[in-house]
Design an enzyme around this catalytic site. Structure first.
Site, mmCIF file in Angstrom:
data_model
loop_
_atom_site.group_PDB
_atom_site.id
_atom_site.type_symbol
_atom_site.label_atom_id
_atom_site.label_comp_id
_atom_site.label_asym_id
_atom_site.label_seq_id
_atom_site.Cartn_x
_atom_site.Cartn_y
_atom_site.Cartn_z
ATOM 1 N N ASN A 85 95.102 14.141 50.738
ATOM 2 C CA ASN A 85 93.903 14.985 50.776
ATOM 3 C C ASN A 85 93.921 16.029 49.662
ATOM 4 O O ASN A 85 92.875 16.420 49.143
ATOM 5 C CB ASN A 85 93.807 15.688 52.129
ATOM 6 C CG ASN A 85 93.652 14.700 53.272
ATOM 7 O OD1 ASN A 85 93.266 13.551 53.056
ATOM 8 N ND2 ASN A 85 93.951 15.131 54.483
ATOM 9 N N GLU A 133 91.237 8.374 50.404
ATOM 10 C CA GLU A 133 90.478 8.383 51.668
ATOM 11 C C GLU A 133 89.069 8.933 51.480
ATOM 12 O O GLU A 133 88.624 9.814 52.224
ATOM 13 C CB GLU A 133 91.225 9.195 52.737
ATOM 14 C CG GLU A 133 92.567 8.594 53.086
ATOM 15 C CD GLU A 133 93.267 9.234 54.286
ATOM 16 O OE1 GLU A 133 92.780 10.261 54.790
ATOM 17 O OE2 GLU A 133 94.296 8.683 54.712
ATOM 18 N N TYR A 193 98.240 5.277 60.405
ATOM 19 C CA TYR A 193 99.254 6.088 61.095
ATOM 20 C C TYR A 193 99.280 5.690 62.569
ATOM 21 O O TYR A 193 98.244 5.333 63.132
ATOM 22 C CB TYR A 193 98.932 7.585 60.966
ATOM 23 C CG TYR A 193 99.121 8.110 59.561
ATOM 24 C CD1 TYR A 193 100.392 8.437 59.096
ATOM 25 C CD2 TYR A 193 98.043 8.256 58.695
ATOM 26 C CE1 TYR A 193 100.579 8.910 57.788
ATOM 27 C CE2 TYR A 193 98.224 8.722 57.395
ATOM 28 C CZ TYR A 193 99.490 9.051 56.951
ATOM 29 O OH TYR A 193 99.676 9.523 55.673
ATOM 30 N N GLU A 246 99.674 4.550 52.414
ATOM 31 C CA GLU A 246 100.117 5.565 53.389
ATOM 32 C C GLU A 246 100.313 4.852 54.720
ATOM 33 O O GLU A 246 99.382 4.217 55.230
ATOM 34 C CB GLU A 246 99.087 6.683 53.582
ATOM 35 C CG GLU A 246 99.013 7.658 52.439
ATOM 36 C CD GLU A 246 98.095 8.848 52.731
ATOM 37 O OE1 GLU A 246 98.040 9.299 53.898
ATOM 38 O OE2 GLU A 246 97.437 9.309 51.780
HETATM 39 O O1 AHR Z 1 99.901 12.102 54.641
HETATM 40 C C1 AHR Z 1 99.139 13.118 55.216
HETATM 41 C C2 AHR Z 1 97.651 12.922 55.015
HETATM 42 O O2 AHR Z 1 97.224 11.807 55.735
HETATM 43 C C3 AHR Z 1 97.203 12.622 53.602
HETATM 44 O O3 AHR Z 1 97.002 13.780 52.859
HETATM 45 C C4 AHR Z 1 95.901 11.921 53.809
HETATM 46 O O4 AHR Z 1 95.619 11.011 52.784
HETATM 47 C C5 AHR Z 1 96.056 11.255 55.162
HETATM 48 O O5 AHR Z 1 94.972 11.475 55.976
#
Ligand code: AHR
Length: 509
Positions: free
Chosen positions: A94, A195, A265, A313
């Site tokens: 971000n 993102e 995630y 990520e």
């Molecule tokens: O890795 C933490 C955050 O997760 C990153 O800044 C962003 O790209 C994602 O939402």
């Protein structure tokens, strides 16, 4: 050998296990001729963002006794090398969507302090492009820079390429030389924003606006250096429109995109172990769907060059928010999920050609720095084992065995498996997660092509409880090793509850 003997062994295991009710059963078949694809070393990438203690207090800390003359932490660099990290994405995340790279070059005393609106920190700009390149050299990793497609301009994007990659003789390459770095850095990987589909992003755009802007940036960047590889921002926001975003981006940028970036995630939101253990099924679906879309668009528009997935990520992240500066503490369960992310990437090695754990140090990270001491989180261990050993070819693996119902996903096998053949060492590497928290899985492993050697090296990452964490004082979760003997082309092994096991088996082929 009697061709029915593996099946008889499997039946015997099934009878044995159902009679003592202590284990599940499975059967794994490996075949070195059934190749999915070559494993790109970039699958073992990582990510550093200007966020919390990742850059400042993580990779860079001039006040630490652990740091070198450039202020870079030697212990972090060493643990990065040992982790086998191939490529590091920078400077966000971000953060990237408000970052002006010129703020971070030149004499440190002249660099502006700015408020980072992504995470609310004050950014001192003491680490920028040149310091990150020093870190890349120190760790032997390839740099991957992500440009600002939020508040940034087209000129900033193309000028950054010139600063990094052009020989001296141009304004920005001469600026690099003036700041002490005459040789081009030759940065190969460039991300077109982060993102950008997320409303949380500075300068968030809709799919059409992002695609148009990114297309112009892509042209200017490739015209500045046609050897670079571009990673377009795919959707990270898995709502009902994520595929529409990816379709628009891939269609518009099809001539310039080398990779599409995906993020994911995981969290044990419901405190339900079995559900958590099935979470990478979603990752598998996301990859399969994106691959199909890439194939469709390449075929419709007759695109010759490949477009791959950069899963840039991924990690477990659900406990530590911005108040904790994302300093997540990982347990045994989380280490299993990380192993399953890696299994998933390996099973899709034909299309996933880069993956970056988010992040490297302190912030949702495999290593932590506490009072000047570095310690390893649980998730460091599976990542290290994959990165150091899983080189070569990914193999299709047949897995048959007991399954469970995980709510959203049915018939989830207790074992999550990937297989690698390394032609350089003539070894088969079998990666097995036993998702079951209570029962072992009695498994027969059959080899279909060539002959196995007479021993296998077993490394297991496990601990007494799935909730066990590591700390600065104790490594409860860590790898243990043993050797077992192998006779013929079949072996039996009991995968213990909540374990990640890596078997390295010598072959004669
Ligand atoms: O890795 C933490 C955050 O997760 C990153 O800044 C962003 O790209 C994602 O939402």
């Amino acid at each position: 050998m009697n061709p029915k003997s593996p099946y008889i062994a499997f039946l015997a295991l099934t009878l044995f296990s159902s009679s003592n009710l202590c284990s599940q059963t499975a059967r794994i078949k490996i075949d070195a001729e059934r190749v999915i694809g070559d494993i790109d070393p970039l699958l073992y990438g990582n990510f550093t963002e200007h966020l919390g203690r990742c850059i400042y207090g993580g990779i860079y800390d001039p006040k630490s006794s652990q740091s070198d003359a450039n202020g870079l932490r030697k212990d972090v660099a060493e643990a990065t090398r040992k982790l086998g990290v191939s490529v590091v994405r920078y400077p966000g995340g971000n953060f990237t969507s408000g970052y002006h790279w010129l703020d971070g070059v030149g004499p440190k005393s002249d660099r502006p302090k700015r408020k980072d609106l992504a995470w609310g920190d004050i950014e001192p700009n003491l680490v920028g492009t040149d310091e990150f390149m020093q870190f890349s050299r120190l760790t032997g990793t390839q740099p991957y820079l992500c440009v600002n497609m939020g508040t940034g301009t087209l000129d900033e994007a193309r000028n950054w390429v010139e600063y990094c990659n052009a020989p001296t003789g141009l304004y920005y390459s001469d600026l690099r030389a003036k700041y002490g770095h005459p040789e081009p850095y030759k940065v190969k990987f460039w991300g077109l924003g982060n993102e950008m589909d997320g409303e949380w992003q500075m300068g968030h755009k809709n799919a059409e606006d992002y695609s148009k802007f990114a297309l112009e940036a892509a042209k200017l960047m490739k015209w500045s250096d046609d050897s670079i590889k571009l990673i377009v921002s795919g959707s990270s926001n898995y709502n009902d429109r994520w595929m529409d975003w990816n379709r628009m981006v891939l269609t518009t940028l099809r001539d310039h995109a080398d990779y599409i970036s995906l993020h994911h995630y995981s969290g044990n939101y419901d405190k339900d172990h079995n559900k958590f253990m099935a979470i990478t099924t979603r990752v598998d679906n996301i990859i399969t769907t994106t691959e199909a879309m890439i194939n469709e668009i390449r075929s419709r528009y007759k695109i010759d060059h490949p477009i791959f997935i950069a899963f840039d990520e991924y990690n477990v992240w659900y406990r530590a928010g911005n108040e904790q500066k994302l300093e997540e503490h990982y347990n045994m369960q989380d280490a299993l999920v990380v192993a399953m992310y890696l299994n998933t990437f390996i099973r899709h090695a034909n299309i996933v050609k880069m993956a970056n754990m988010a992040q490297l140090v302190n912030v949702i990270a495999p290593m932590m720095v506490t009072n000047d001491k570095l310690w390893l989180q649980t998730i460091y261990h599976p990542l290290q084992l994959f990165a150091n050993r899983c080189k070569g070819r990914s193999l299709e693996t047949f897995v048959q065995g007991d399954t469970y119902d995980a709510g959203d996903y049915k018939k989830v096998p207790w074992l999550d498996v990937s297989t690698v053949y390394n032609p350089a060492t003539k070894e088969i590497i079998l990666n097995v997660v036993n998702r079951n928290a209570d029962k072992s899985v009695a498994t027969t492993i059959e080899n279909q092509y060539g002959n196995l050697g007479n021993s296998a090296n077993i490394t297991e990452v496990n601990s007494t409880s799935i909730m066990d964490e590591n700390s600065v004082n104790e490594q409860k979760v860590k790898p243990t090793e043993k050797t077992i003997s192998v006779k013929g082309n079949t072996l039996s092994y009991n995968f213990p509850p909540h374990s990640f096991t890596q078997m390295v088996i010598k072959t004669n082929f």
